[in-house]
Structure formats: C-alpha cells, structure tokens
Write a protein that holds these residues in place. Structure first.
Motif, PDB file in Angstrom:
ATOM      1  N   GLN A 124      -8.486  63.539  -3.898  1.00 42.57           N
ATOM      2  CA  GLN A 124      -8.045  63.573  -2.508  1.00 42.57           C
ATOM      3  C   GLN A 124      -9.003  64.383  -1.625  1.00 42.57           C
ATOM      4  OE1 GLN A 124      -5.470  61.625  -1.464  1.00 42.57           O
ATOM      5  NE2 GLN A 124      -5.752  60.965  -3.598  1.00 42.57           N
ATOM      6  N   TYR A 125     -10.157  64.722  -2.186  1.00 47.04           N
ATOM      7  CA  TYR A 125     -11.180  65.457  -1.440  1.00 47.04           C
ATOM      8  C   TYR A 125     -12.533  65.021  -1.991  1.00 47.04           C
ATOM      9  CZ  TYR A 125     -10.122  68.137  -5.657  1.00 47.04           C
ATOM     10  OH  TYR A 125      -9.852  68.501  -6.951  1.00 47.04           O
ATOM     11  N   ASP A 126     -13.584  65.253  -1.215  1.00 43.24           N
ATOM     12  CA  ASP A 126     -14.921  64.826  -1.618  1.00 43.24           C
ATOM     13  C   ASP A 126     -15.574  65.851  -2.543  1.00 43.24           C
ATOM     14  OD1 ASP A 126     -14.908  62.459  -0.300  1.00 43.24           O
ATOM     15  OD2 ASP A 126     -16.183  63.085   1.370  1.00 43.24           O
ATOM     16  N   ILE A 127     -16.236  65.372  -3.584  1.00 40.31           N
ATOM     17  CA  ILE A 127     -17.086  66.229  -4.409  1.00 40.31           C
ATOM     18  C   ILE A 127     -18.458  65.575  -4.487  1.00 40.31           C
ATOM     19  CG2 ILE A 127     -15.180  67.158  -5.776  1.00 40.31           C
ATOM     20  CD1 ILE A 127     -16.012  65.320  -8.073  1.00 40.31           C
ATOM     21  N   ASP A 128     -19.511  66.384  -4.604  1.00 38.62           N
ATOM     22  CA  ASP A 128     -20.848  65.805  -4.689  1.00 38.62           C
ATOM     23  C   ASP A 128     -21.558  66.177  -5.981  1.00 38.62           C
ATOM     24  OD1 ASP A 128     -21.226  68.443  -4.077  1.00 38.62           O
ATOM     25  OD2 ASP A 128     -22.599  68.126  -2.412  1.00 38.62           O
ATOM     26  N   GLY A 129     -20.791  66.738  -6.930  1.00 33.86           N
ATOM     27  CA  GLY A 129     -21.395  67.074  -8.210  1.00 33.86           C
ATOM     28  C   GLY A 129     -20.486  67.953  -9.047  1.00 33.86           C
ATOM     29  N   ILE A 130     -21.072  68.537 -10.076  1.00 35.80           N
ATOM     30  CA  ILE A 130     -20.367  69.437 -10.986  1.00 35.80           C
ATOM     31  C   ILE A 130     -21.163  70.740 -11.081  1.00 35.80           C
ATOM     32  CG2 ILE A 130     -19.520  69.786 -13.341  1.00 35.80           C
ATOM     33  CD1 ILE A 130     -18.117  67.479 -11.907  1.00 35.80           C
ATOM     34  N   VAL A 131     -20.474  71.878 -10.994  1.00 39.72           N
ATOM     35  CA  VAL A 131     -21.128  73.179 -11.159  1.00 39.72           C
ATOM     36  C   VAL A 131     -20.897  73.657 -12.590  1.00 39.72           C
ATOM     37  CG1 VAL A 131     -21.202  75.583 -10.423  1.00 39.72           C
ATOM     38  CG2 VAL A 131     -20.850  73.771  -8.730  1.00 39.72           C
ATOM     39  N   ILE A 132     -21.986  74.036 -13.250  1.00 39.35           N
ATOM     40  CA  ILE A 132     -21.899  74.531 -14.629  1.00 39.35           C
ATOM     41  C   ILE A 132     -22.330  75.995 -14.635  1.00 39.35           C
ATOM     42  CG2 ILE A 132     -22.747  74.261 -16.990  1.00 39.35           C
ATOM     43  CD1 ILE A 132     -23.275  71.359 -14.713  1.00 39.35           C
ATOM     44  N   LYS A 133     -21.457  76.879 -15.151  1.00 39.84           N
ATOM     45  CA  LYS A 133     -21.761  78.315 -15.174  1.00 39.84           C
ATOM     46  C   LYS A 133     -21.607  78.868 -16.586  1.00 39.84           C
ATOM     47  CE  LYS A 133     -19.895  78.942 -10.499  1.00 39.84           C
ATOM     48  NZ  LYS A 133     -18.788  79.530  -9.705  1.00 39.84           N
ATOM     49  N   VAL A 134     -22.500  79.761 -16.968  1.00 41.92           N
ATOM     50  CA  VAL A 134     -22.324  80.503 -18.220  1.00 41.92           C
ATOM     51  C   VAL A 134     -21.070  81.352 -18.065  1.00 41.92           C
ATOM     52  CG1 VAL A 134     -23.296  82.342 -19.641  1.00 41.92           C
ATOM     53  CG2 VAL A 134     -24.773  80.525 -18.768  1.00 41.92           C
ATOM     54  N   ASP A 135     -20.196  81.327 -19.064  1.00 40.79           N
ATOM     55  CA  ASP A 135     -18.892  81.993 -18.919  1.00 40.79           C
ATOM     56  C   ASP A 135     -18.979  83.517 -19.024  1.00 40.79           C
ATOM     57  OD1 ASP A 135     -16.132  82.089 -18.496  1.00 40.79           O
ATOM     58  OD2 ASP A 135     -15.705  82.031 -20.639  1.00 40.79           O
ATOM     59  N   CYS A 172     -17.097  74.490 -16.415  1.00 43.11           N
ATOM     60  CA  CYS A 172     -17.448  73.391 -15.508  1.00 43.11           C
ATOM     61  C   CYS A 172     -16.411  73.313 -14.392  1.00 43.11           C
ATOM     62  CB  CYS A 172     -17.490  72.062 -16.251  1.00 43.11           C
ATOM     63  SG  CYS A 172     -18.870  71.908 -17.387  1.00 43.11           S
ATOM     64  N   GLU A 173     -16.892  73.156 -13.155  1.00 48.42           N
ATOM     65  CA  GLU A 173     -16.002  73.048 -11.994  1.00 48.42           C
ATOM     66  C   GLU A 173     -16.484  71.924 -11.095  1.00 48.42           C
ATOM     67  OE1 GLU A 173     -15.229  77.201 -10.301  1.00 48.42           O
ATOM     68  OE2 GLU A 173     -16.843  77.552 -11.717  1.00 48.42           O
ATOM     69  N   LEU A 174     -15.567  71.293 -10.402  1.00 47.59           N
ATOM     70  CA  LEU A 174     -15.938  70.268  -9.435  1.00 47.59           C
ATOM     71  C   LEU A 174     -16.665  70.928  -8.273  1.00 47.59           C
ATOM     72  CD1 LEU A 174     -12.635  68.152  -9.299  1.00 47.59           C
ATOM     73  CD2 LEU A 174     -14.584  67.949 -10.870  1.00 47.59           C
ATOM     74  N   LYS A 175     -17.760  70.320  -7.834  1.00 50.95           N
ATOM     75  CA  LYS A 175     -18.535  70.867  -6.703  1.00 50.95           C
ATOM     76  C   LYS A 175     -17.975  70.288  -5.408  1.00 50.95           C
ATOM     77  CE  LYS A 175     -23.243  71.691  -5.116  1.00 50.95           C
ATOM     78  NZ  LYS A 175     -23.042  71.205  -3.733  1.00 50.95           N
ATOM     79  N   ILE A 176     -17.157  71.073  -4.741  1.00 50.11           N
ATOM     80  CA  ILE A 176     -16.484  70.617  -3.521  1.00 50.11           C
ATOM     81  C   ILE A 176     -17.497  70.455  -2.392  1.00 50.11           C
ATOM     82  CG2 ILE A 176     -14.570  71.066  -1.936  1.00 50.11           C
ATOM     83  CD1 ILE A 176     -13.785  70.778  -4.905  1.00 50.11           C
ATOM     84  N   ASP A 177     -17.402  69.348  -1.681  1.00 46.38           N
ATOM     85  CA  ASP A 177     -18.343  69.057  -0.592  1.00 46.38           C
ATOM     86  C   ASP A 177     -17.768  69.607   0.704  1.00 46.38           C
ATOM     87  OD1 ASP A 177     -20.572  68.105   0.606  1.00 46.38           O
ATOM     88  OD2 ASP A 177     -20.018  65.993   0.565  1.00 46.38           O
ATOM     89  N   GLY A 178     -18.032  70.884   0.961  1.00 46.08           N
ATOM     90  CA  GLY A 178     -17.479  71.521   2.152  1.00 46.08           C
ATOM     91  C   GLY A 178     -18.389  72.606   2.673  1.00 46.08           C
ATOM     92  N   LEU A 179     -17.784  73.714   3.083  1.00 40.97           N
ATOM     93  CA  LEU A 179     -18.521  74.833   3.677  1.00 40.97           C
ATOM     94  C   LEU A 179     -18.240  76.088   2.863  1.00 40.97           C
ATOM     95  CD1 LEU A 179     -20.165  75.770   6.301  1.00 40.97           C
ATOM     96  CD2 LEU A 179     -17.945  76.528   7.149  1.00 40.97           C
ATOM     97  N   ALA A 180     -19.295  76.713   2.326  1.00 40.98           N
ATOM     98  CA  ALA A 180     -19.128  77.930   1.533  1.00 40.98           C
ATOM     99  C   ALA A 180     -18.675  79.081   2.427  1.00 40.98           C
ATOM    100  CB  ALA A 180     -20.438  78.289   0.841  1.00 40.98           C
ATOM    101  N   VAL A 181     -17.664  79.812   1.966  1.00 39.69           N
ATOM    102  CA  VAL A 181     -17.137  80.938   2.748  1.00 39.69           C
ATOM    103  C   VAL A 181     -16.952  82.162   1.852  1.00 39.69           C
ATOM    104  CG1 VAL A 181     -15.969  79.499   4.458  1.00 39.69           C
ATOM    105  CG2 VAL A 181     -14.741  80.188   2.386  1.00 39.69           C
ATOM    106  N   SER A 182     -16.948  83.313   2.484  1.00 37.99           N
ATOM    107  CA  SER A 182     -16.705  84.579   1.797  1.00 37.99           C
ATOM    108  C   SER A 182     -15.501  85.241   2.452  1.00 37.99           C
ATOM    109  CB  SER A 182     -17.944  85.472   1.936  1.00 37.99           C
ATOM    110  OG  SER A 182     -17.744  86.710   1.303  1.00 37.99           O
ATOM    111  N   LEU A 183     -14.539  85.713   1.643  1.00 36.55           N
ATOM    112  CA  LEU A 183     -13.314  86.337   2.149  1.00 36.55           C
ATOM    113  C   LEU A 183     -13.256  87.776   1.662  1.00 36.55           C
ATOM    114  CD1 LEU A 183     -10.763  83.502   1.209  1.00 36.55           C
ATOM    115  CD2 LEU A 183     -12.204  83.652   3.248  1.00 36.55           C
ATOM    116  N   ARG A 184     -13.011  88.711   2.575  1.00 30.67           N
ATOM    117  CA  ARG A 184     -12.968  90.127   2.212  1.00 30.67           C
ATOM    118  C   ARG A 184     -11.548  90.663   2.383  1.00 30.67           C
ATOM    119  NH1 ARG A 184     -17.505  93.610   4.989  1.00 30.67           N
ATOM    120  NH2 ARG A 184     -18.708  91.882   4.061  1.00 30.67           N
TER     121      ARG A 184
END
Length: 668
Positions: free
Chosen positions: A277-288, A112-124
């Motif tokens: 100290q930052y906005d979250i709009d939910g929780i992300v649940i992932k199979v490990d 389970c992770e906090l769902k950060i309310d921001g902009l999804a980015v990809s870093l290479r």
C-alpha cells in the motif's frame, strides 16, 4: 468546572486519545469507532480552549497544524545521517557480503528491510517528549519541519518511557492518500504530483502545516542515531525497542542468517512489491550486530555495514527528437537527449543524459531514433540503447560543435579527458552554473536562491560573480518576476545568514576543480583560516593524506589567480566568514592528549557535559568515539545508570573512567 477537576479530565482525555491514535495508526487495530475518537477530541479541544494552561506539547490537539511559518530554520543532527551505497544485482550483493565477512568474520547475520520511497527524517525526543523533527539535508544539517511532522499521526508526541534520543525514519505518502490528493488537484485544474515520493516531500516542505495535516502522511522508523543509552546490542534489538517505545516500524523486516536468505527475501519482495500500500524502490540490508557495525566503520558518505539493493529499472521505448547542449560550471559541454514525453518509474521523462560524444558514437545514437530509456537507480533518466531495426532512413547523425554554444569560444579536449570543454573564464554559462553551485545545499546553502532565481538575477545583470550576491538590495529583488515582498525579505535574510557559514562551506562553494565537499572540510580543518590556505604551497597540500597531486595543483593554481584573490577580498569585505568553526583537528602524532589515537566509548548519563559536547572534545584531541564496546576499545566513560556496555567493559578488563575523570582530562 474548576481548574483541578479540569486538569484530571484533560489528562484522562489525552491519555485515551493517544492510546486510540496508537492503536489506529501504528498497530492498525482500532478499538473504538472514529465517531467516538472525534467526540473525545472535540471535548479535549474545548477544555484546552477554556483552560489554556492545560494545553501541552504532546496533546492530540496539537496535530492539526499551527501557524504559518516564515521559513525553515537549519538544525544540526546529533550524528550524521549517512546515505547508503547501492547494489543493482546479485554480484554486487555477494561482493558486499564478502567484504563484510573479511572484516567481521563468517559468523555475521543481516537484517533486511523494505526501502520506503519517501523522505528521510530525524526525530528528537527529550525526556520522552517530541521536541524536534528535521529533514536529512546534507546529512549533517537539515531543515526544521517539526510543525509538519507533528501532523503525522503515527509519530508519537510522547514515548512510553521518559528517554532522550534521536531516531531516524522515512516519511511517505500511502498510495491511497496519493490517489485522493491527485483527484482533488485534477478537480481544481491543478497539476498532479508525479509520484508519492514527490508528494510526500512537497507536503513536508510546506510553510503552512495545515497543508501537511490534510495529506494523510505516514512514517516508518528504521533506526536510532545513538544506541549508547539504550543497552541494545544489535540493529534488530533497536527496531524492537522502537516498537516498545510506541514508534511505527515496518513489520515486513526479516533477520537473515546469510546472504542466501537475503537473496530469497529480495526475490519475494521483488514479486510482491506491487501489492504493497506504499511505494518501495529496493531493499536495505544491514549487518545486525552493532559491534560488527563498529568494526566495519564508514566511508565519508556511507556505512560499510549496510547497502541498498535497488530494484531493476523500468525500461520504456520513445523517440529521440533532438540533442541539446549545456555548458557546466567547469566548462564541460554535455549533450542531452530530448525525447517524446514518456512515463518511466512514476514520472514523465522528456530529457535523458547522453554524457559525451564518445557514448553517442558507441551506442550509434541518431536524431529520430527509437530508443530504450530507463532511470538509473530509479532516479536519473538515461538512454540504454537504440532500436536500430526500426530505423526508416530519415534519422540524422549528430556531431558535437567546435565552438561553445553559449559564448562561441573554441572547444578543446584536454589530455586524458573524453569531454569537450570551453576554457573561456568569462563564458556566461559557466558563471551562471558556478553561481547555482555556490548557493547549493552542500555549499553556502542559501534558501530561496534556486536555479530559476539565479538565472533571473544573472540575465538582469544584477549578479556577475558570487560576491555580487552579498550586494543585492530589496529594491533590486522586488523588481523580479514572481518575487513578492515576503520572498524578497526572506531571501535577504538567508543571504545574510550564509555569511556565518564555516569555512568548508565557502571552499566547496567556490567550485575549485577537484575539491569536493569532503576535501573542502579536510582543508578547512587543516588550515583553519582562508589566509593560511591561500598561501599554502604544493608540498604543504600533498602532505595531507586526502589531498592528491591533481587536487593540490588545482588549489595552488586557483589561489594563484589574481581574480580569485580579488573575489576572496570582496567576500571578506562583505562579512563572509573566512574561518573554520568546527572541532579543531589535532594530528595524533603531535598531540600529547591522553585521547590521541584511542577509541573511547561513552555510556550512561553524563551530568556536566552533553554527550555530543564530550564527543566533539574527545575527537578534537585526536580520539575516536565509538558506539559499542569491543576488544579494540581503549577507554570507557561510564556515567550514571551505565548498563550493558559497562558490564562488557568490566568483562573485557578495559580501562573505565567516571565523568569526573573525563572532565579533568578535558580540562572543562
């Protein structure tokens, strides 16, 4: 100071400053005062100015923002950035858990992770060096915002290992940065940002990186796009790996043994959400387990092994002062509630969807009513219900019109449909909305052609259909209000660039009824050329798995219109590409390739082929490339330094190839 001595000192300063930066912005444990950091940074900057050859891409001096960009170029993600399905209550989560266990078995754990309310980015990263950063875009293609992402100090410019990888995360604006930014805006008499998410997205899409640098953004990394070369076997291990490489991850994550522990985690953060100290709009649940993830697979849009629980929407009361009508590109007339402005979930709401006349009747909505409004999924405003006990008797009942509000044609209700529809093909509203759809991100993706510019061009009679976009001139554009020289030139360049799009983009952009982005790609892969699709009959179309009877009828009817044929001809004459440019689709049953119907895993470093190139070629020959080894794997391609995946393949007795065999079978 000579060059050799300077080089030693510059490397020392870079190493020190990168370490101090990591301690401050990632670990939140600064070991030196800001004044010492600033002094060392000034020294490094002066030395790099004196010896320009010593300035490197990973130097701390490269975070301050470079030259102003002309426009954002498009970049292809190494693997698709999928969106997540949503859960809004406990039952949704239990249904998700049931589906997971039916496929992967009962011995499944979650992260389970906090769902950060921001902009999804990809870093290479290439050999440990940050080389490219992009927005999510449509999931396959994003915008290159590397210069802006460099300004985020929690993004490492060089990793602790010389590894090549693409990682995913969420860039955001902390609440303190947001408050400071809006204070400055208020002092300047400028309009404030509605919420930190909008502020973060706006900051990262500035063409001047110095603006992004001034706004104190942050980032949390939450995933690795391809775990093939990392040796990790689970999502939790991948997050730990990101930590060791120098990335900033969210430490509030938790591994949960079952859905009950997931529920407990959600309840905790539902209560604690305001204290972050930052906005979250939910929780992300992932199979490990990555193996379980592989087995569960994905749909066209989202993984079956993850879900986003969205916090209950905030509800507020306001007055419905009018009902507005709009006509969409398919002719559907949609009523919209006009509200007394009210703050909901961080933004001011003045309009809310009412969907159709039946919903208005069902909820007994009248003009002048006090209504409860919420944002569905914290995004789309909607009217929840009416406070009938507050009525004064002055409220007015609403009736849908009998004629189109745009062209005055009769409105009809087609069999089996709830909506009223204008069927006049020359209705200006439908034409305008069709143009807006054509240039949208998932269609032709023409930068600079937003709704306002399209409306301007249409009202000035400069465009009447999508083919007219390719006839626009600089002289026509420069006459438009708020259209400068640079904007006009950039727009023409973007229109010209769109001509090279693959066929599926054009198909989706044409707005053929029932044909979405996924169906457009399927059609493009199957027929490869527009001419072949135009002449396809009902039987040929319904023979394709994903094309149903309704869609097939719609496609045949569309291309049977003389107007459609003429439009395609005009686009072709303008130089718009009419062919599919992605990997060719070879039906498994007709392919004699050794890969047809097989599951293949690539592991280790390939010398002659790039991993993405190998993946595309295998898939084009009917194979399925997987990220993890399991009993269902047919072939494992083991390159140099292959690790745990090779060991597992040997343990399971799977067929193992070296790169030479792969190259031979691919005939490259």
């Amino acid at each position: 100071m000579d060059l050799q001595t300077a080089e030693i000192r510059v490397k020392e300063l870079q190493k020190l400053l990168n370490q101090y930066n990591y301690e401050y912005h990632v670990l939140d444990q600064p070991s030196v005062p800001d004044s010492e950091y600033d002094t060392l940074l000034r020294e490094l900057n002066e030395m790099e100015e004196q010896f320009p050859k010593l300035k490197t891409a990973d130097s701390p001096t490269q975070r301050v923002g470079g030259e102003i960009l002309e426009m954002f170029e498009k970049v292809q993600h190494q693997s698709q950035m999928l969106s997540l399905g949503n859960a809004f209550n406990e039952q949704d989560l239990r249904d998700f858990d049931r589906r997971v266990r039916q496929s992967a078995g009962d011995n499944v754990s979650y992260v389970c992770e906090l769902k950060i309310d921001g902009l999804a980015v990809s870093l290479r990263y290439q050999d440990g060096l940050f080389i490219l950063g992009a927005t999510r875009g449509d999931g396959s293609t994003g915008e290159n915002i590397t210069a802006n992402l460099r300004t985020i100090r929690s993004i490492p410019l060089r990793l602790n290992r010389d590894i090549s990888m693409e990682v995913r995360g969420e860039a955001f604006m902390p609440k303190s940065s947001f408050e400071a930014l809006n204070k400055v805006k208020a002092e300047k008499g400028e309009e404030a940002f509605a919420n930190p998410r909008n502020a973060a997205a706006g900051s990262l899409r500035q063409l001047d990186p110095r603006i992004a640098a001034s706004r104190n953004l942050d980032v949390f990394l939450y995933g690795v796009s391809d775990t093939g070369e990392t040796g990790v076997q689970s999502h939790s291990e991948a997050l730990d790996l990101l930590d060791t490489l120098g990335f900033k991850t969210n430490k509030e994550r938790q591994k949960c043994a079952n859905i009950e522990e997931v529920m407990t985690y959600i309840q905790h953060w539902t209560n604690e959400r305001p204290n972050l100290q930052y906005d979250i709009d939910g929780i992300v649940i992932k199979v490990d387990s990555l193996e379980d993830q592989e087995q569960l697979g994905t749909t066209a849009k989202s993984p079956r092994w993850a879900i986003a629980y969205k916090f209950p929407a905030e509800e507020v009361v306001t007055t419905l002062i009018a009902i507005d009508l709009s006509v969409g590109r398919t002719g559907v007339v949609t009523p919209t509630a006009i509200l007394t402005p009210v703050r909901v979930a961080g933004t001011t709401v003045q309009r809310a969807s009412l969907h159709n006349e039946d919903l208005i009747r069902e909820k007994d909505i009248k003009i002048g009513d006090q209504v409860v409004v919420k944002k569905a999924g914290d995004i789309i405003p909607e009217v929840v219900n009416v406070l009938a006990d507050r009525r004064t008797g002055e409220e007015v009942e609403f009736h849908m019109p009998t004629h189109c509000p745009e062209c005055a044609s009769d409105l009809v209700r087609l069999d089996g449909e709830v909506a009223l529809r204008c069927i006049n093909p020359k209705c200006p509203a439908q034409i305008r909305e069709g143009l807006i759809h054509f240039v949208s991100r998932n269609a032709m993706n023409i930068d600079g052609l937003g709704e306002k510019v399209i409306s301007q061009l249409f009202s000035e009679n400069l465009i009447q259909d999508v083919a007219d976009l390719y006839k626009l001139t600089y002289e026509q554009l420069i006459q438009l209000e708020r259209m400068g020289e640079k904007s006009a030139n950039n727009l023409l360049l973007a229109i010209e660039a769109s001509k090279a799009n693959s066929l599926e983009k054009l198909l989706f952009g044409l707005g053929i009824r029932h044909v979405g982005a996924k169906a457009a790609k399927t059609l493009a892969q199957q027929f490869e050329k527009m001419d072949a699709l135009i002449t396809a009959d009902y039987e040929q179309l319904t023979a394709i798995n994903e094309i149903g009877e309704k869609m097939a009828d719609s496609i045949v009817n569309y291309f049977g219109l003389e107007e459609a044929k003429a439009l395609i001809g005009e686009l072709q004459s303008a130089g718009v590409n009419m062919e599919y440019q992605g990997p060719k689709l070879i039906p498994i049953e007709s392919s004699d390739s050794i890969f047809a119907g097989k599951t293949v895993v690539l592991t280790g470093k390939l010398e002659k082929l790039k991993r993405n190139e190998a993946k595309e070629k295998i898939e084009a020959l009917g194979g399925n490339v997987s990220g993890s080894v399991s009993k269902k794997t047919d072939i494992v391609i083991a390159g140099e330094d292959a690790g745990s995946k090779l060991a597992k393949a040997q343990e399971l007795g799977l067929e193992i190839w070296d790169e030479e065999r792969l190259v031979e079978e691919l005939n490259v």
